[in-house]
Design a protein around this motif. Structure first.
Motif, PDB file in Angstrom:
ATOM      1  N   PRO A  57       0.819  -1.218   0.000  1.00 36.08           N
ATOM      2  CA  PRO A  57       0.000   0.000   0.000  1.00 36.08           C
ATOM      3  C   PRO A  57       0.850   1.264   0.000  1.00 36.08           C
ATOM      4  CG  PRO A  57      -0.886  -1.603   1.541  1.00 36.08           C
ATOM      5  CD  PRO A  57       0.440  -2.149   1.072  1.00 36.08           C
ATOM      6  N   ALA A  58       0.386   2.273  -0.726  1.00 38.77           N
ATOM      7  CA  ALA A  58       1.170   3.493  -0.909  1.00 38.77           C
ATOM      8  C   ALA A  58       1.505   4.172   0.409  1.00 38.77           C
ATOM      9  CB  ALA A  58       0.422   4.450  -1.830  1.00 38.77           C
ATOM     10  N   ASP A  59       0.580   4.141   1.377  1.00 38.00           N
ATOM     11  CA  ASP A  59       0.871   4.803   2.646  1.00 38.00           C
ATOM     12  C   ASP A  59       1.988   4.084   3.400  1.00 38.00           C
ATOM     13  OD1 ASP A  59      -0.820   2.602   3.100  1.00 38.00           O
ATOM     14  OD2 ASP A  59      -1.686   3.496   4.903  1.00 38.00           O
ATOM     15  N   VAL A  60       2.108   2.776   3.194  1.00 37.73           N
ATOM     16  CA  VAL A  60       3.196   2.026   3.825  1.00 37.73           C
ATOM     17  C   VAL A  60       4.523   2.339   3.127  1.00 37.73           C
ATOM     18  CG1 VAL A  60       4.048  -0.275   4.410  1.00 37.73           C
ATOM     19  CG2 VAL A  60       1.594   0.222   4.550  1.00 37.73           C
ATOM     20  N   VAL A  61       4.498   2.484   1.800  1.00 39.38           N
ATOM     21  CA  VAL A  61       5.708   2.883   1.081  1.00 39.38           C
ATOM     22  C   VAL A  61       6.179   4.250   1.569  1.00 39.38           C
ATOM     23  CG1 VAL A  61       6.680   3.455  -1.173  1.00 39.38           C
ATOM     24  CG2 VAL A  61       5.107   1.511  -0.952  1.00 39.38           C
ATOM     25  N   ARG A  62       5.233   5.172   1.709  1.00 37.85           N
ATOM     26  CA  ARG A  62       5.573   6.518   2.190  1.00 37.85           C
ATOM     27  C   ARG A  62       6.184   6.447   3.585  1.00 37.85           C
ATOM     28  NH1 ARG A  62       0.889   8.284   2.241  1.00 37.85           N
ATOM     29  NH2 ARG A  62       0.838   9.098   0.122  1.00 37.85           N
ATOM     30  N   ALA A  63       5.597   5.643   4.462  1.00 42.27           N
ATOM     31  CA  ALA A  63       6.105   5.522   5.831  1.00 42.27           C
ATOM     32  C   ALA A  63       7.494   4.911   5.862  1.00 42.27           C
ATOM     33  CB  ALA A  63       5.134   4.699   6.661  1.00 42.27           C
ATOM     34  N   GLN A  64       7.752   3.952   4.980  1.00 46.71           N
ATOM     35  CA  GLN A  64       9.089   3.346   4.934  1.00 46.71           C
ATOM     36  C   GLN A  64      10.150   4.368   4.527  1.00 46.71           C
ATOM     37  OE1 GLN A  64       9.275  -0.900   3.172  1.00 46.71           O
ATOM     38  NE2 GLN A  64       7.376  -0.054   2.335  1.00 46.71           N
TER      39      GLN A  64
END
Length: 250
Positions: A55-62
């Motif tokens: 999910p994009a929000d997880v990519v952003r958080a990483q």
């Protein structure tokens, strides 16, 4: 604290390509790496069996966590998978890592032929990531795919597509020659606006290895992180890939 290379891309379960190949390459250069996983794949040398985008929000958080963990001296971007992830990566690195050199490896298909970036994702990559890139590293099939995306048609000349990429804002284009017609040599060509095209050659072997594109781009990113010039970074990376082929042939 030693500055790290941020590796953004897919996880290959076989470790032949993707983030595991990237991290091993950066480690051989003597640098730490941090990662942001864009997709989890199930792969063998025969092909991609399954693919699950993160999910994009997880990519952003990483990416945010990687940037918060210490200095990042370079970024290498590989598989993106879909438009929303490409957009997220572009916005996040622009906001958090505006000064870091970016090496973009346009992963469009697996070696087996399976698409790894959809058409909408390619459009986002061209519009938002190319202008941010210090270097883009397409192989010859990827270059032709990019040429079609620019409306240049089938069989566009290599130099014409490279100039189209430069015109989109990237600082340099390295066209990898592993799929070239020369049976004896694999020759890569480095294009920059207003500069003579530079070539980097190595012996060709009668077999293929997976993950050489990942290795090439991440080795260049590691060398840039260590302050090397682009020319020296490319030469060092080409030599490392050539050595891998030499050892595999033994």
């Amino acid at each position: 604290m030693t500055a790290a290379v941020l590796l953004i891309g897919g996880m290959d379960s076989s470790a032949g390509a993707g983030l595991l190949r990237d991290a091993a390459t950066v480690a051989r250069a003597g640098l730490p790496s941090r990662v942001a996983v864009t997709a989890v794949t199930a792969q063998t040398d025969a092909g991609v069996g399954a693919l699950h985008p993160v999910p994009a929000d997880v990519v952003r958080a990483q990416i945010a966590s990687a940037a918060a963990s210490g200095p990042v001296a370079a970024v290498k971007i590989g598989m993106l998978g879909e438009a929303v992830i490409a957009d997220t990566v572009a916005h996040t690195i622009a906001g958090l890592l505006p000064a870091a050199p970016v090496v973009l490896d346009p992963v469009l298909r697996a070696s087996s032929g399976r698409p790894l970036l959809d058409a909408a994702g390619l459009a986002v990559m061209i519009r938002k990531l190319l202008p941010r890139s210090s270097l883009v590293t397409p192989n010859l099939p990827e270059l032709q795919h990019l040429g079609r995306a620019f409306g240049l048609g089938e069989g566009a000349e290599e130099a014409e597509v490279a100039q189209a990429l430069l015109g989109q804002g990237c600082a340099a284009v390295l066209v990898k020659g592993g799929h070239g017609a020369d049976p004896a040599r694999s020759t890569d060509r480095l294009y920059r606006d207003g500069a003579t095209v530079e070539t980097f050659a190595a012996p060709r072997h009668p077999f293929a290895l997976r993950g050489t594109g990942c290795q090439m781009a991440s080795a260049i990113a590691a060398a840039l992180a260590q302050g090397q010039s682009l020319e020296d970074a490319v030469a060092r990376a080409k030599a490392a890939v050539a050595e891998r082929f030499r050892l595999a042939a033994c």
